[in-house]
Design a protein around this motif. Structure first.
Motif, mmCIF file in Angstrom:
data_model
loop_
_atom_site.group_PDB
_atom_site.id
_atom_site.type_symbol
_atom_site.label_atom_id
_atom_site.label_comp_id
_atom_site.label_asym_id
_atom_site.label_seq_id
_atom_site.Cartn_x
_atom_site.Cartn_y
_atom_site.Cartn_z
ATOM 1 N N GLN A 114 -56.631 57.877 -48.189
ATOM 2 C CA GLN A 114 -57.181 56.778 -47.476
ATOM 3 C C GLN A 114 -57.176 55.545 -48.530
ATOM 4 O OE1 GLN A 114 -60.811 57.343 -45.673
ATOM 5 N NE2 GLN A 114 -59.900 58.606 -44.103
ATOM 6 N N GLY A 115 -56.092 55.779 -49.597
ATOM 7 C CA GLY A 115 -56.161 54.447 -50.528
ATOM 8 C C GLY A 115 -55.342 53.499 -49.982
ATOM 9 N N GLU A 116 -54.986 52.653 -51.114
ATOM 10 C CA GLU A 116 -54.126 51.514 -50.820
ATOM 11 C C GLU A 116 -52.923 51.529 -51.699
ATOM 12 O OE1 GLU A 116 -56.780 48.171 -51.671
ATOM 13 O OE2 GLU A 116 -57.988 48.607 -50.021
ATOM 14 N N LEU A 121 -48.954 55.429 -49.630
ATOM 15 C CA LEU A 121 -48.720 55.670 -48.279
ATOM 16 C C LEU A 121 -47.525 55.835 -47.516
ATOM 17 C CD1 LEU A 121 -51.349 52.409 -48.176
ATOM 18 C CD2 LEU A 121 -51.842 54.886 -47.429
ATOM 19 N N HIS A 122 -46.579 55.433 -48.250
ATOM 20 C CA HIS A 122 -45.213 55.477 -47.665
ATOM 21 C C HIS A 122 -44.713 56.769 -47.471
ATOM 22 C CE1 HIS A 122 -40.602 55.328 -47.826
ATOM 23 N NE2 HIS A 122 -40.740 54.103 -47.364
ATOM 24 N N ILE A 123 -45.094 57.724 -48.793
ATOM 25 C CA ILE A 123 -44.613 59.273 -48.552
ATOM 26 C C ILE A 123 -45.479 59.902 -47.471
ATOM 27 C CG2 ILE A 123 -46.017 59.747 -50.613
ATOM 28 C CD1 ILE A 123 -42.280 61.108 -49.404
ATOM 29 N N GLN A 124 -46.596 59.413 -47.257
ATOM 30 C CA GLN A 124 -47.506 59.640 -46.191
ATOM 31 C C GLN A 124 -46.934 59.816 -45.107
ATOM 32 O OE1 GLN A 124 -51.284 57.626 -45.531
ATOM 33 N NE2 GLN A 124 -52.509 59.746 -45.609
ATOM 34 N N ARG A 125 -46.545 58.378 -44.938
ATOM 35 C CA ARG A 125 -46.022 58.122 -43.453
ATOM 36 C C ARG A 125 -44.775 58.797 -43.082
ATOM 37 N NH1 ARG A 125 -47.969 52.936 -44.713
ATOM 38 N NH2 ARG A 125 -45.873 52.411 -45.298
#
Length: 207
Positions: A114-116, A121-125
């Motif tokens: 849940q970081g920024e 976040l890109h590889i998470q998506r």
């Protein structure tokens, strides 16, 4: 090679999220690299174009490898540590076809992030979308327990259930309009008749 446990993979991702990214200089094509490295066996290497768009990412988690390339998609592999001339190096052995289990382990490890950091976040998506695609393709996924249906609330004594509004056929609408028009025409005739009588009476009184 034994599969890494989910707990170890999550710990590796937590350490990766705390790592300070190292940004490399732009190359001849304008792309630059951004490198995240943790001591828990996680590594993320991202390649970004001059406009800041991520073009490629390589994620390593405890010996497992996932590579995403824009316009190509995801690939998987395994990482082997070798001693080349007494210098420890890693060699990636790509899988002939993407291994769903590797993608799922990486997606599950990143789902709680849940970081920024825009690169994590890109590889998470990317991995979350891959997990959804695997689920649609029929691959077994760990599913949460089914929700328990809540009992319906008791209806108050004075509460009336709303009944569905019945559909009115077009013929009934037309006949209703005709009846209304007939009543309106009769009313207009009566008004005109009364007005005529009153007008004649006023004329006689004035004469």
């Amino acid at each position: 090679m034994s599969e890494p446990s989910s707990q170890k993979v999550k710990l590796a991702i937590q350490a990766l999220s705390l790592a300070r990214p190292v940004e490399g200089p732009p190359g001849d094509d304008g792309q630059r690299s951004v490198w995240h490295l943790s001591a828990q066996g996680a590594e993320l290497l991202s390649f970004v174009d001059p406009e800041g768009r991520v073009q490629r990412q390589e994620l390593t988690l405890l010996g497992e490898h996932c590579v995403w390339t824009s316009g190509v998609g995801l690939r998987t592999g395994r990482v082997e540590q070798v001693d080349a001339a007494r210098t420890e190096a890693s060699v990636v052995h790509p899988d002939r076809e993407p291994v769903p289990e590797r993608l799922l382990r990486a997606a599950l490890a990143l789902e709680d992030y849940q970081g920024e950091d825009r690169y994590i976040l890109h590889i998470q998506r990317v991995l979350a979308l891959a997990r959804q695609s695997l689920a649609l393709a029929g691959n077994p996924l760990p599913a949460p327990p089914p929700p328990v249906a809540a009992p319906s609330p008791a209806r108050a004594p004075n509460e009336v259930a709303s009944a569905p509004i019945p559909l009115i056929p077009p013929s009934a609408i037309a006949s209703d309009l005709e009846r209304r028009q007939g009543r309106e025409g009769l009313t207009m005739l009566l008004v005109l008749g009364v007005g005529l009588v009153v007008g004649v009476a006023l004329l006689i009184w004035l004469l």
